[in-house]
Motif scaffolding. Structure first.
Motif, PDB file in Angstrom:
ATOM      1  N   GLN A   1       0.839  -1.183   0.000  1.00  0.00           N
ATOM      2  CA  GLN A   1       0.000   0.000   0.000  1.00  0.00           C
ATOM      3  C   GLN A   1       0.875   1.234   0.000  1.00  0.00           C
ATOM      4  OE1 GLN A   1      -2.953   0.120   3.135  1.00  0.00           O
ATOM      5  NE2 GLN A   1      -4.232   1.490   1.929  1.00  0.00           N
TER       6      GLN A   1
ATOM      7  N   LYS B   1      -3.127   5.359  -1.814  1.00  0.00           N
ATOM      8  CA  LYS B   1      -3.601   4.330  -2.741  1.00  0.00           C
ATOM      9  C   LYS B   1      -4.203   3.149  -1.973  1.00  0.00           C
ATOM     10  CE  LYS B   1      -0.490   5.360  -6.570  1.00  0.00           C
ATOM     11  NZ  LYS B   1       0.437   4.785  -7.590  1.00  0.00           N
ATOM     12  N   GLU B   2      -4.971   2.346  -2.687  1.00  0.00           N
ATOM     13  CA  GLU B   2      -5.561   1.164  -2.071  1.00  0.00           C
ATOM     14  C   GLU B   2      -4.527   0.050  -1.926  1.00  0.00           C
ATOM     15  OE1 GLU B   2     -10.182   1.642  -3.623  1.00  0.00           O
ATOM     16  OE2 GLU B   2      -8.987  -0.087  -4.225  1.00  0.00           O
ATOM     17  N   ARG B   3      -4.813  -0.848  -0.986  1.00  0.00           N
ATOM     18  CA  ARG B   3      -3.927  -1.988  -0.808  1.00  0.00           C
ATOM     19  C   ARG B   3      -4.001  -2.886  -2.049  1.00  0.00           C
ATOM     20  NH1 ARG B   3      -3.336  -4.624   5.069  1.00  0.00           N
ATOM     21  NH2 ARG B   3      -3.008  -2.376   5.382  1.00  0.00           N
ATOM     22  N   GLU B   4      -2.840  -3.288  -2.527  1.00  0.00           N
ATOM     23  CA  GLU B   4      -2.732  -4.040  -3.778  1.00  0.00           C
ATOM     24  C   GLU B   4      -2.108  -5.411  -3.500  1.00  0.00           C
ATOM     25  OE1 GLU B   4      -0.210  -3.517  -7.998  1.00  0.00           O
ATOM     26  OE2 GLU B   4       0.375  -2.443  -6.190  1.00  0.00           O
TER      27      GLU B   4
END
Length: 122
Positions: free
Chosen positions: A39, A43-46
């Motif tokens: 993350q 931003k979103e967790r990827e």
């Protein structure tokens, strides 16, 4: 209770390498999935990569395919993420996760590590 302890983050120049480790304890299921997420700020967790303990099958996100490699030492219940050819866009906090099935998602993971920061300078 599953506990995940990560190590190996740090700062590196672009093009460099790092290896992350995550040691699991308290796993009660004989087959399990372990993986890495990241993350970046804002931003979103990827999902980055995952590996299934039963057959060693792996998955890597397109953004890291060919540069990152996930592996699992079943005897040590430890998962590794070898990161090569690092880019500034790889800068993020990396989290280890574990659950019953692959692919893991933030909703299906049973346990998370504390996170380790990886910073890639250009």
């Amino acid at each position: 209770q599953v506990q995940l302890v990560e190590s190996g983050g740090g700062s590196v120049q672009a093009g460099g390498s790092l290896r992350l480790s995550c040691a699991a304890s308290g796993l009660t299921y004989s087959r399990y999935c372990m993986g890495w997420f990241r993350q970046a700020p804002g931003k979103e967790r990827e999902r980055v990569a995952g590996i299934y303990s039963d057959n060693g099958s792996t998955h890597h996100a397109t953004s890291v395919e060919g540069r990152f490699t996930i592996s699992l030492d079943n005897a040590k219940n430890t998962v590794y993420l070898q990161m090569n050819s690092l880019k500034p866009e790889d800068t993020a906090t990396y989290y280890c996760a574990a659950g019953r099935w692959c692919p893991l998602s933030p909703e299906t993971a049973d346990a998370w590590g504390q996170g380790t920061l990886v910073t890639v300078a250009s």
